[in-house]
Write an enzyme that holds these catalytic residues in place. Structure first.
Site, short mmCIF file in Angstrom:
data_model
loop_
_atom_site.label_atom_id
_atom_site.label_comp_id
_atom_site.label_asym_id
_atom_site.label_seq_id
_atom_site.Cartn_x
_atom_site.Cartn_y
_atom_site.Cartn_z
N TYR A 298 0.80 -1.23 0.00
CA TYR A 298 0.00 0.00 0.00
C TYR A 298 0.84 1.28 0.00
O TYR A 298 0.80 2.05 -0.94
CB TYR A 298 -0.96 0.00 1.20
CG TYR A 298 -1.87 -1.21 1.18
CD1 TYR A 298 -2.82 -1.38 0.18
CD2 TYR A 298 -1.76 -2.21 2.15
CE1 TYR A 298 -3.64 -2.49 0.13
CE2 TYR A 298 -2.58 -3.34 2.11
CZ TYR A 298 -3.50 -3.47 1.10
OH TYR A 298 -4.30 -4.58 1.05
N PRO B 295 -11.07 -0.28 -3.01
CA PRO B 295 -12.29 -0.94 -3.48
C PRO B 295 -13.53 -0.07 -3.30
O PRO B 295 -13.59 0.77 -2.40
CB PRO B 295 -12.39 -2.19 -2.59
CG PRO B 295 -11.05 -2.33 -1.95
CD PRO B 295 -10.51 -0.94 -1.83
N HIS C 43 -7.55 1.33 0.97
CA HIS C 43 -7.28 -0.05 1.35
C HIS C 43 -6.18 -0.24 2.40
O HIS C 43 -6.10 -1.30 3.04
CB HIS C 43 -6.89 -0.81 0.08
CG HIS C 43 -7.26 -2.25 0.07
ND1 HIS C 43 -7.26 -3.03 1.20
CD2 HIS C 43 -7.62 -3.07 -0.93
CE1 HIS C 43 -7.61 -4.26 0.88
NE2 HIS C 43 -7.84 -4.31 -0.41
N SER D 143 -17.28 -26.96 -1.21
CA SER D 143 -17.06 -25.59 -0.73
C SER D 143 -17.57 -24.62 -1.80
O SER D 143 -17.11 -24.65 -2.95
CB SER D 143 -15.56 -25.37 -0.50
OG SER D 143 -15.22 -24.02 -0.75
N SER E 118 -7.78 -13.60 -2.20
CA SER E 118 -7.39 -13.17 -0.85
C SER E 118 -7.82 -14.20 0.18
O SER E 118 -8.95 -14.67 0.15
CB SER E 118 -8.07 -11.87 -0.46
OG SER E 118 -8.17 -11.01 -1.52
N SER F 158 -7.84 -14.60 4.42
CA SER F 158 -7.68 -13.81 5.63
C SER F 158 -6.63 -14.43 6.56
O SER F 158 -6.62 -15.64 6.80
CB SER F 158 -9.01 -13.75 6.36
OG SER F 158 -8.84 -13.05 7.56
N SER G 216 -11.43 -11.98 -5.17
CA SER G 216 -11.67 -11.91 -3.74
C SER G 216 -13.13 -12.17 -3.43
O SER G 216 -14.02 -11.66 -4.10
CB SER G 216 -11.28 -10.52 -3.25
OG SER G 216 -11.28 -10.51 -1.86
N1 COA Z 1 -19.99 -29.15 2.19
C1 COA Z 1 -20.99 -28.37 2.65
N2 COA Z 1 -20.82 -27.10 3.03
C2 COA Z 1 -19.58 -26.57 2.92
C3 COA Z 1 -18.49 -27.32 2.44
C4 COA Z 1 -18.74 -28.67 2.07
N3 COA Z 1 -17.77 -29.45 1.61
N4 COA Z 1 -17.40 -26.55 2.46
C5 COA Z 1 -17.77 -25.34 2.93
N5 COA Z 1 -19.09 -25.37 3.23
C6 COA Z 1 -19.89 -24.29 3.80
C7 COA Z 1 -19.15 -23.61 4.96
O1 COA Z 1 -19.40 -24.28 6.17
C8 COA Z 1 -19.76 -22.23 4.92
O2 COA Z 1 -21.03 -22.29 5.54
P1 COA Z 1 -21.81 -20.95 6.04
O3 COA Z 1 -22.39 -20.31 4.82
O4 COA Z 1 -22.87 -21.52 6.91
O5 COA Z 1 -20.82 -20.13 6.76
C9 COA Z 1 -19.99 -21.97 3.45
O6 COA Z 1 -20.07 -23.26 2.85
C10 COA Z 1 -18.90 -21.16 2.79
O7 COA Z 1 -17.67 -21.87 2.85
P2 COA Z 1 -16.58 -21.70 1.69
O8 COA Z 1 -17.26 -21.35 0.44
O9 COA Z 1 -15.72 -22.90 1.66
O10 COA Z 1 -15.76 -20.43 2.06
P3 COA Z 1 -15.40 -19.72 3.42
O11 COA Z 1 -16.62 -19.08 3.98
O12 COA Z 1 -14.65 -20.66 4.28
O13 COA Z 1 -14.46 -18.57 2.89
C11 COA Z 1 -12.44 -17.52 2.15
C12 COA Z 1 -13.27 -18.81 2.20
C13 COA Z 1 -11.16 -17.80 1.45
C14 COA Z 1 -13.21 -16.47 1.37
C15 COA Z 1 -12.20 -17.05 3.61
O14 COA Z 1 -11.49 -18.01 4.30
C16 COA Z 1 -11.38 -15.80 3.69
O15 COA Z 1 -10.18 -15.85 3.86
N6 COA Z 1 -12.04 -14.62 3.60
C17 COA Z 1 -11.38 -13.32 3.65
C18 COA Z 1 -11.15 -12.82 2.27
C19 COA Z 1 -10.76 -11.37 2.27
O16 COA Z 1 -10.08 -10.88 3.13
N7 COA Z 1 -11.26 -10.67 1.25
C20 COA Z 1 -11.14 -9.25 1.16
C21 COA Z 1 -9.95 -8.76 0.48
S1 COA Z 1 -10.12 -6.99 0.30
#
Ligand code: COA
Length: 638
Positions: free
Chosen positions: A137, A150, A355, A440, A466, A468, A566
């Site tokens: 940044y 963003p 950001h 997922s 991205s 976290s 992201s």
């Molecule tokens: N079977 C059934 N459900 C599943 C599954 C599976 N095999 N795998 C995941 N799920 C469910 C999860 O339990 C979750 O349930 P919820 O909606 O009840 O919370 C949902 O599906 C979403 O999971 P998934 O799609 O795997 O993603 P996540 O929520 O774990 O997110 C990231 C993944 C990478 C986005 C997250 O870990 C992260 O790091 N986020 C931050 C990103 C960031 O900073 N962005 C901004 C940059 S400016």
């Protein structure tokens, strides 16, 4: 769940538009005291908890978080070689393998740098955070507009008159269940980026002994200081704020000739020079300081030019990202300000944020919270008392400043013209479908992106997603490498007549699993990107020559993210957006809702090979094809 911080205080106002009776809200988070979320009440009932009563709770929470680990060197290097396989030629890969072997050898440079890095990790709160802030940044010299900040698009509001614009909006905080690092929340308010000749800085005024009591309001390119607290420290009521906004609105009906805010859209070195010149004048310096110190900015925008319904959403995304250019609303911003809420006369609304201070999730958490809050019962109206006119922030424009503004306008308009944005509301299914397939959703969406890209270009590319790192104290992000050997096998098989449907299903499932497993690694602090960056920066700090693996073509290819993506999930039906990170790339941000997915795809018009609408179209098709594939070939029930 408590949200605790050193000097923060939330107030929220929820009101209805008297004329249309639609439910709208205004909220603010002011850095004066700390509070507990559970005690958030409508304005007037709020009982902020003084920091003195709960000393150090924020710090206790922060200190209880684990420290970001330095991943094992051998693990990172092995994985580095793996991620290169689908994106570099065999010859390049063999060459890189040799360089990696030299680097990792016992007693070699890799080992020495790893030890230095581990020492750094022992001595600092987070071995990465300061380096990352600077590298990603503060030392980044491209304009923050499009390249870094963003935007966020909220659903359109139907205002029946101008009162709606003044009563509409915004922030507030929400905390998820996990013990995540909360530091970013305390960087969002009363903070501002300040341009510097080689490196910028961020000042957070909420930590000062006299935290700010005002917000900045911009209308027709004119800036105002609006006190949101009375002198006794009590916050203004919603009605009082409305009256104050109305005064601002009425006193700035003409557009200012000199859109001073445009200066903040410039290349950072150019802006730093103009900034030094601008604040030589005392009046200008005081006005700039007021904006920098304010809790946040509210931009009351003019309506956008009318466009057809099919491109309306994409135009709003542009409006949030860059303001539409010098003839539209870009002068209605101070892009260095960390948080700016945007409410336009035509009902389009959203925000843009700088950001350096935080990632998207804390920002959308603020929004989710206020949206939730707005559903609560109506407030009792408060009695009106006379309030002074909000202070207009004046600027003396010398010929030199005028010329800086003109140049900034020209550059900005070129950038605005160059940005190609498409909003895709994918309404066929949301995250519930992949979940029902025990997959997922994030992995599923990322594989659709891989397939879309492959179908357009016939090859795969370096992909950034991205992840976290907020499980760690002062954690920011690492990179999920969404393109993998498994994703490559899947996308190749998908349109290959030699692959059976059952093979495609298996390859898709495997690719999603690989993605999820890399995601788990990344959020545990074991991804390769920040580690490799750390080793490189450590070499610079130790004054040893940059190791050859970082001067290698493969490394350049690996770091050239044609797909920069992201997920920014929100409960609110909104979507964030950002520009591509390379001239021939795409930026893709998405919010997977239960039954639909909001995407914004960006690209540059100056690149003949990229086209945001085309990628969005292929993405939609990929998602549908993947669903069909899974539905037509269900898993055998055990
Ligand atoms: N079977 C059934 N459900 C599943 C599954 C599976 N095999 N795998 C995941 N799920 C469910 C999860 O339990 C979750 O349930 P919820 O909606 O009840 O919370 C949902 O599906 C979403 O999971 P998934 O799609 O795997 O993603 P996540 O929520 O774990 O997110 C990231 C993944 C990478 C986005 C997250 O870990 C992260 O790091 N986020 C931050 C990103 C960031 O900073 N962005 C901004 C940059 S400016």
């Amino acid at each position: 769940m408590c949200w605790m911080g050193p000097v923060q205080h939330l107030w929220i106002v929820r009101v209805s538009c008297f004329s249309c009776m639609s439910k709208v809200f205004f909220g603010a988070l002011a850095p004066t005291r700390m509070f507990c979320c559970l005690q958030i009440k409508p304005l007037g009932f709020l009982k902020p908890i003084s920091l003195r009563k709960v000393p150090g709770r924020f710090q206790t929470h922060q200190n209880s978080l684990p420290r970001l680990p330095v991943p094992p060197l051998q693990q990172t290097l092995d994985h580095y070689l793996q991620i290169l396989q689908p994106i570099v030629s065999e010859e390049e890969w063999n060459n890189t393998k040799q360089l990696v072997e030299e680097f990792r050898g016992s007693g070699g440079v890799g080992e020495r740098l790893q030890k230095s890095l581990e020492r750094r990790a022992r001595k600092t709160e987070n071995w990465l955070s300061e380096w990352w802030l600077k590298t990603a940044y503060l030392q980044y010299r491209q304009p923050v507009v499009i390249h870094s900040s963003p935007g966020l698009v909220l659903p359109k509001q139907d205002f029946v008159d101008s009162q709606g614009q003044l009563r509409e909006t915004l922030p507030v905080e929400y905390l998820g269940g996990k013990p995540l690092c909360m530091n970013q929340y305390y960087q969002i308010l009363s903070s501002c980026r300040i341009p510097g000749p080689k490196q910028d800085s961020v000042i957070n005024f909420s930590k000062t002994t006299k935290p700010p009591m005002h917000i900045t309001v911009v209308h027709n390119f004119q800036f105002f200081e609006l006190d949101v607290y009375h002198s006794d420290g009590t916050p203004l009521t919603s009605d009082q704020i409305f009256i104050q906004l109305e005064k601002i609105w009425n006193s700035s009906l003409q557009t200012n000739k000199e859109p001073i805010g445009i200066l903040t859209t410039n290349h950072r070195n150019t802006w730093a020079k103009a900034y030094t010149n601008l604040i030589k004048d005392k009046t200008n310096k005081a006005s700039v300081r007021s904006i920098q110190k304010s809790i946040f900015t509210v931009c009351l925008d003019a309506p956008m030019p009318r466009v057809s319904d099919d491109i309306y959403k994409s135009r709003v995304a542009g409006q949030m990202l860059h303001g539409g250019g010098s003839k539209q609303n870009s002068g209605n911003r101070w892009f260095d300000k960390t948080l700016q809420f945007i409410v336009a006369e035509d009902g389009s609304c959203g925000l843009v944020y700088e950001h350096a201070a935080a990632e998207g999730p804390p920002i959308v958490a603020l929004l989710d919270h206020i949206v939730e809050f707005s559903k609560k019962p109506e407030l009792v109206r408060s009695p009106m008392i006379p309030l002074p006119m909000p202070k207009k922030l004046r600027f003396n424009i010398s010929p030199e400043i005028k010329s800086d503004i003109e140049k900034a306008k020209q550059n900005l308009n070129i950038m605005v013209q160059d940005l190609d944005l498409t909003v895709l509301v994918f309404h066929h299914f949301g995250k519930n479908f992949p979940k029902s397939e025990k997959m997922s959703p994030d992995g599923f969406i990322q594989m659709a992106l891989q397939l879309a890209y492959y179908r357009i270009y016939g090859h795969t590319c370096s992909t950034y997603e991205s992840a976290s790192l907020r499980m760690f104290h002062l954690g920011r992000t690492d990179t999920i490498r969404s393109n993998s050997i498994d994703s490559f096998r899947f996308v190749k098989a998908m349109d290959d007549s030699n692959s059976t449907e059952q093979m495609k299903v298996e390859l898709l499932r495997k690719a999603v699993l690989t993605h999820r497993s890399y995601t788990d690694k990344a959020i545990r602090g074991e991804a390769i990107d920040r580690h490799l960056l750390g080793l490189k920066l450590q070499a610079i700090e130790d004054l040893v020559s940059i190791p050859e693996i970082f001067m290698d073509t493969s490394y350049a290819i690996a770091m050239h993210f044609n797909l920069s993506t992201s997920q920014v999930p929100a409960k609110t039906d909104c979507v964030m957006c950002f520009g591509p990170v390379v001239p021939d790339g795409y930026g893709v941000c998405y919010n997977p809702m239960a039954e639909h997915i909001n995407f914004v795809v960006s690209a540059y018009n100056s690149c003949a090979e990229t086209n945001a609408a085309r990628l969005a179209h292929y993405l939609e098709k990929a998602l549908l094809d993947m669903r069909t594939l899974l539905q037509e070939h269900p898993r055998a029930k055990l």
